[in-house]
Design a protein around this motif. Structure first.
Motif, PDB file in Angstrom:
ATOM      1  N   ILE A 261       0.033   5.838  -0.505  1.00 47.32           N
ATOM      2  CA  ILE A 261      -0.834   6.925  -0.952  1.00 47.32           C
ATOM      3  C   ILE A 261       0.035   7.998  -1.584  1.00 47.32           C
ATOM      4  CG2 ILE A 261      -2.607   6.520   0.811  1.00 47.32           C
ATOM      5  CD1 ILE A 261      -1.499   9.047   2.260  1.00 47.32           C
TER       6      ILE A 261
ATOM      7  N   THR B 240      -4.169   9.758  -4.610  1.00 50.01           N
ATOM      8  CA  THR B 240      -4.219   8.350  -5.013  1.00 50.01           C
ATOM      9  C   THR B 240      -4.063   7.463  -3.792  1.00 50.01           C
ATOM     10  OG1 THR B 240      -3.173   8.892  -7.128  1.00 50.01           O
ATOM     11  CG2 THR B 240      -3.171   6.567  -6.476  1.00 50.01           C
ATOM     12  N   PHE B 241      -4.927   6.496  -3.654  1.00 51.31           N
ATOM     13  CA  PHE B 241      -4.723   5.409  -2.690  1.00 51.31           C
ATOM     14  C   PHE B 241      -4.413   4.181  -3.516  1.00 51.31           C
ATOM     15  CE2 PHE B 241      -5.493   1.872  -0.024  1.00 51.31           C
ATOM     16  CZ  PHE B 241      -5.365   2.284   1.287  1.00 51.31           C
TER      17      PHE B 241
ATOM     18  N   PHE C 170       0.817  -1.213   0.000  1.00 51.66           N
ATOM     19  CA  PHE C 170       0.000   0.000   0.000  1.00 51.66           C
ATOM     20  C   PHE C 170       0.851   1.263   0.000  1.00 51.66           C
ATOM     21  CE2 PHE C 170      -2.245  -3.400   2.132  1.00 51.66           C
ATOM     22  CZ  PHE C 170      -3.541  -3.325   1.635  1.00 51.66           C
TER      23      PHE C 170
ATOM     24  N   GLN D 120      -4.512  -2.741 -10.333  1.00 50.28           N
ATOM     25  CA  GLN D 120      -4.500  -2.413  -8.922  1.00 50.28           C
ATOM     26  C   GLN D 120      -5.403  -3.393  -8.181  1.00 50.28           C
ATOM     27  OE1 GLN D 120      -5.045   1.715  -7.869  1.00 50.28           O
ATOM     28  NE2 GLN D 120      -4.592   2.399  -9.955  1.00 50.28           N
TER      29      GLN D 120
ATOM     30  N   GLU E 276      -8.927  -1.248  -2.698  1.00 45.05           N
ATOM     31  CA  GLU E 276      -8.479  -0.451  -1.557  1.00 45.05           C
ATOM     32  C   GLU E 276      -8.853  -1.141  -0.246  1.00 45.05           C
ATOM     33  OE1 GLU E 276     -10.017   3.476  -1.753  1.00 45.05           O
ATOM     34  OE2 GLU E 276      -9.152   3.923  -3.711  1.00 45.05           O
ATOM     35  N   ASP E 277      -8.027  -0.942   0.755  1.00 40.93           N
ATOM     36  CA  ASP E 277      -8.340  -1.434   2.105  1.00 40.93           C
ATOM     37  C   ASP E 277      -7.867  -0.363   3.080  1.00 40.93           C
ATOM     38  OD1 ASP E 277      -8.640  -2.669   4.522  1.00 40.93           O
ATOM     39  OD2 ASP E 277      -7.781  -4.586   3.913  1.00 40.93           O
ATOM     40  N   PHE E 278      -8.680   0.654   3.221  1.00 42.14           N
ATOM     41  CA  PHE E 278      -8.285   1.799   4.033  1.00 42.14           C
ATOM     42  C   PHE E 278      -8.140   1.407   5.502  1.00 42.14           C
ATOM     43  CE2 PHE E 278      -8.602   5.919   6.117  1.00 42.14           C
ATOM     44  CZ  PHE E 278      -7.724   6.657   5.334  1.00 42.14           C
TER      45      PHE E 278
ATOM     46  N   ASN F 210      -2.983   0.217  -4.068  1.00 40.68           N
ATOM     47  CA  ASN F 210      -2.721  -1.117  -3.529  1.00 40.68           C
ATOM     48  C   ASN F 210      -2.290  -2.000  -4.695  1.00 40.68           C
ATOM     49  OD1 ASN F 210      -2.631  -3.567  -2.233  1.00 40.68           O
ATOM     50  ND2 ASN F 210      -4.851  -3.732  -1.902  1.00 40.68           N
TER      51      ASN F 210
END
Length: 814
Positions: A235, A319-320, A233, A290, A293-295, A322
């Motif tokens: 950002i 951008t996030f 991960f 990609q 996402e796993d915030f 993964n």
């Protein structure tokens, strides 16, 4: 669309930065008919989304050498190819937030100096000057490496590919490898398909550069490439007004790294418990993809980061990201000739440091392929170090949860892996655990490293200072030196060499004379053409046509592969017998007395002198008693069939109780061998260490026996030694040594310790390391003043070429 040719000298499978680097360096060495096949587009697996951090310092001299080479290469690639690599040396900073981490980074700084890497220790105030956005609350120390940098991962790969094409390589995209044609231990053809067409390329060599597909492609090739993909991960923020170029910043205790990138900040994480990905396989259509996402998973890292870099709280997230990265069981990448095959090479599993490693790894592998020998010691990353079981997918899934996070975890000495444990166990495992054994793991083997006292917590408490087992190991050491101790070495690799040509074969591959009587044990090395040490073994003659080669646990597969590749047409069979026999060591001045209690056999010097074995009865079992030692005392290794091992252990344990016989672990063994000056393969001796400079000339054949490496031995004897392996003992009993600490001779760094530990009998930390001595006498070498640098502090040391303990080996031969 261009299609592959019908023939090639080498086919490289995979078009990430690693495959492109291998193609580039092979063509640079003049190889023609180089073909690289990429299933989708170049860089579309994991290269394209890499952070592009390019650091110099690694955990060993040669890994640092490879990383430094990558930097130098990337600095010149743009001029050579016209492709902008985005490479710039903006420096890097690593921050410590605890006293333990402070010790670690200062030791790393000392190590950097020994490896020739420029490093500067900076105060918290200097840190804030170089990184003005940083909250320095809690910062204990920081180090700055001026020549570290960053680059554009995809363009670095494309520049390497262009350089390879300019020298004649064919780089073909949208061309999927579908299978391999095998002939014994060689691949002779690679099947492919592309846009409805298909075919086969006949080839001399194949290289697996398949990245996170490397395990699957390896299975198709008939080789084992243990690695597993994990989610990784980061950002990227919105643009930060006025943000200037900054060094790369690492805050390992907060699992975070920061990179300024085009006026934005990239925050990446190496969290303690990772998320393995694609247990059921990577999707067929994966390309520049990609992951979801796993915030929630990333949030704890972000919370710490906002405190550490307050401008993050004022800046939006652009951008996030993964994306997957592949990780190996020991966090070291895979390079070299696969042990299962004779023309299949591997460069894969780069543990999120592929960009900084690619240049050096590609160069080293190309040199190895070109000459047939490693250019220098690559034991840290040699694919032959991996054990067959480590390709098990469930094992890889469990271990990869830990290995990602270990990149930023405290790198304490003696730190043991916590996941995927308990797989390979000695027959004595449960008996030892019941008596307080604290296990370590090597090559999957569970081995007793020390024994907890009653009521003591039977687990490691890690530190850079004296750990909780220090006094336990000291008592075990004392037992070996003054009385008798028992320890388990069942993990020894054991290779049976049998056949009409066994003696001639071993005399060819070994530097020692194996024309010895049945019952003799020979300490020996397998050498390469430069007289570097490929293996450090004991060889036991079992019969006129049979020997047992005993190897370190971690190198059995590599040693057996080396032997197999030098067999030729000799009538010899090699059989791995490791699991067939347990080994119980009985060591110390009272070891003879203990064995005489449990066996009717004669253990006197006359009947069983040092360096011989005999068949014995012991308890109600039968075994072989080998009179050898790695601790520098009178003693025997008892080789016993695994089905009788528990019985023999019980007999020895009960008979030794009223003698005070003590159960011992391998930390004891390491400290005893350091006092005695015994070399440790992989630390003190390796493929690039000349046997004479390692001080092992005594093990070589007398006279002119023909063996691999003989010419290099003769040349060195004539020319004289350039360096010597010297032993050191600190004059201050308090500091601790581990390895890689700089050696200073008359105030100047001349080398580093290849191994280190504490000599409990002699009462000080000890180590070994190579010191340049070209044209010098031994007297001149030892007349100098020596110091060892530990976390920036210099400590005086005594130097010796002879063992500090029992230099004439009188205790071994009583």
């Amino acid at each position: 669309m261009a299609y592959p040719p019908e023939k090639a000298r080498v086919v490289i499978v995979g078009g990430g930065v690693i495959g492109c680097s291998v193609a580039y360096h092979l063509t640079k060495l003049g190889w023609k008919d180089v073909v690289l096949l990429e299933r989708k587009q170049l860089t579309s697996g994991t290269t394209w989304h890499a952070a592009g951090l390019i650091a110099q310092l690694r955990a060993s001299q040669n890994m640092t050498r490879l990383a430094k080479y990558s930097q130098e290469l990337y600095g010149s690639l743009e001029e050579e190819t016209g492709v902008a690599t985005g490479f710039r040396r903006n420096g890097s900073i690593t921050v410590a937030l605890s006293e333990e981490r402070r010790e670690e980074i200062l030791r790393q700084a000392s190590m950097a100096r020994a490896f020739g890497v420029e490093v500067e220790e900076i105060s918290p105030s200097e840190l804030q000057t170089r990184y003005p956005h940083l909250n320095i609350d809690g910062v204990k120390a920081a180090v700055y490496l001026d020549k570290d940098g960053q680059g554009d991962p995809a363009n670095i790969a494309l520049a390497l590919a262009k350089g390879a094409k300019q020298r004649g390589a064919q780089v073909l995209e949208r061309t999927k490898v579908t299978g391999f044609r095998r002939d014994g231990r060689r691949i002779t053809g690679v099947s492919w398909e592309a846009e409805g067409a298909s075919g086969m390329i006949e080839c001399d060599h194949v290289v697996n550069c398949s990245g996170m597909w490397g395990h699957q492609v390896g299975r198709q090739m008939g080789i084992n490439v243990p690695l597993h993909a994990c989610e990784h991960f980061y950002i990227v923020t919105d643009a930060v007004p006025g943000l200037q170029q900054l060094p790369v910043l690492r805050v390992p205790e907060e699992c975070a790294y920061y990179k300024e990138d085009a006026g934005k900040i990239l925050l990446g994480a190496f969290e303690p418990v990772a998320k393995p990905w694609a247990m059921k396989g990577i999707p067929e259509d994966f390309e520049f993809d990609q992951l979801p996402e796993d915030f929630d998973h990333f949030e704890p890292i972000l919370e710490m980061a906002v405190n550490r870099l307050p401008i993050l709280a004022e800046t939006g997230i652009h951008t996030f990201f993964n994306g997957p990265e592949s990780f190996t069981p020991d966090d070291a990448y895979h390079l070299g000739l696969a042990p299962e095959m004779d023309n299949v090479w591997v460069a894969a599993g780069f543990n999120s440091i592929g960009i900084q490693s690619a240049g050096g790894a590609g160069s080293a592998l190309a040199s190895w392929m070109d000459t047939g020998e490693k250019p220098f010691d690559l034991g840290d990353v040699d694919i032959a170090r991996m054990q067959p079981f480590q390709g098990n997918k469930h094992y890889l899934f469990e271990r990869s949860k830990e290995t990602l996070g270990l990149l930023y975890a405290d790198h304490f000495p003696y730190r043991q892996k916590a996941t995927a444990r308990g797989i390979r166990r000695s027959p004595l495992h449960e008996a030892l655990k019941a008596e307080g054994a604290v296990m370590g793991e090597l090559a999957g083997w569970e081995r007793a490293n020390w024994f907890a006292d009653p009521g003591q917590k039977a687990e490691y408490e890690y530190s850079w200072k004296r750990q909780n087992w220090f006094d336990n190991a000291a008592r075990e050491h004392k037992a070996i030196r003054e009385n008798v101790g028992l320890y388990d070495m069942s993990s020894f690799g054991k290779i049976r060499v049998e056949g009409a040509d066994a003696e001639a074969f071993l005399n060819h591959i070994s530097g020692s004379d194996l024309s010895v009587p049945v019952g003799k044990i020979v300490y020996s090395q397998f050498l390469n053409s430069r007289a570097g040490i490929e293996a450090d073994v004991t060889i036991n003659r079992l019969a006129e046509d049979a020997y047992m080669v005993v190897t370190p646990a971690a190198t059995r597969q590599a040693d057996q592969a080396w032997m197999r590749r030098h067999l030729g047409d000799r009538r010899v069979t090699l059989t791995d017998m490791t699991a067939a026999e347990a080994v119980i060591c009985v060591m110390g001045p009272n070891s003879r007395a203990l064995l005489q209690r449990v066996s009717p056999n004669d253990f006197s010097n006359a009947a069983n002198p040092f360096g011989t074995w005999q068949d014995i009865e012991i308890g109600m079992a039968v075994a072989r008693a080998h009179r050898v030692t790695y601790v520098g005392e009178l003693g025997w290794e008892i080789y016993v069939s695994t089905d009788m091992a528990a019985h023999v252990f019980e007999v020895l344990r009960e008979a030794g109780r009223d003698m005070g016989a003590k159960l011992c672990g391998l930390h004891m063994m390491d400290s005893c061998r350091l006092e005695k000056g015994f070399r440790h393969f992989g630390h003190d001796i390796s493929a690039e260490d000349h046997i004479l400079e390692a001080g092992l000339g005594f093990a070589l054949k007398k006279g002119d026996g023909d063996y691999i490496g003989r010419d290099a031995v003769m040349r060195k004897r004539e020319a004289g030694l350039d360096t010597r392996l010297v032993q050191f003992k600190l004059t201050d009993p308090e500091p601790l040594l581990y390895h890689a600490e700089p050696i200073l001779r008359d105030g100047r760094i001349v080398g580093f310790l290849s191994s280190g530990g504490y000599g409990h009998h002699l009462g000080a930390a000890m180590g070994m390391g190579y010191v340049p001595c070209k044209g010098e006498s031994v007297q001149d070498l030892l007349a100098s003043d020596y110091e060892i640098e530990i976390a920036g502090q210099r400590v005086r040391a005594e130097a010796s070429l002879k063992p500090f303990y029992d230099p004439k080996s009188e205790r071994v031969k009583v």
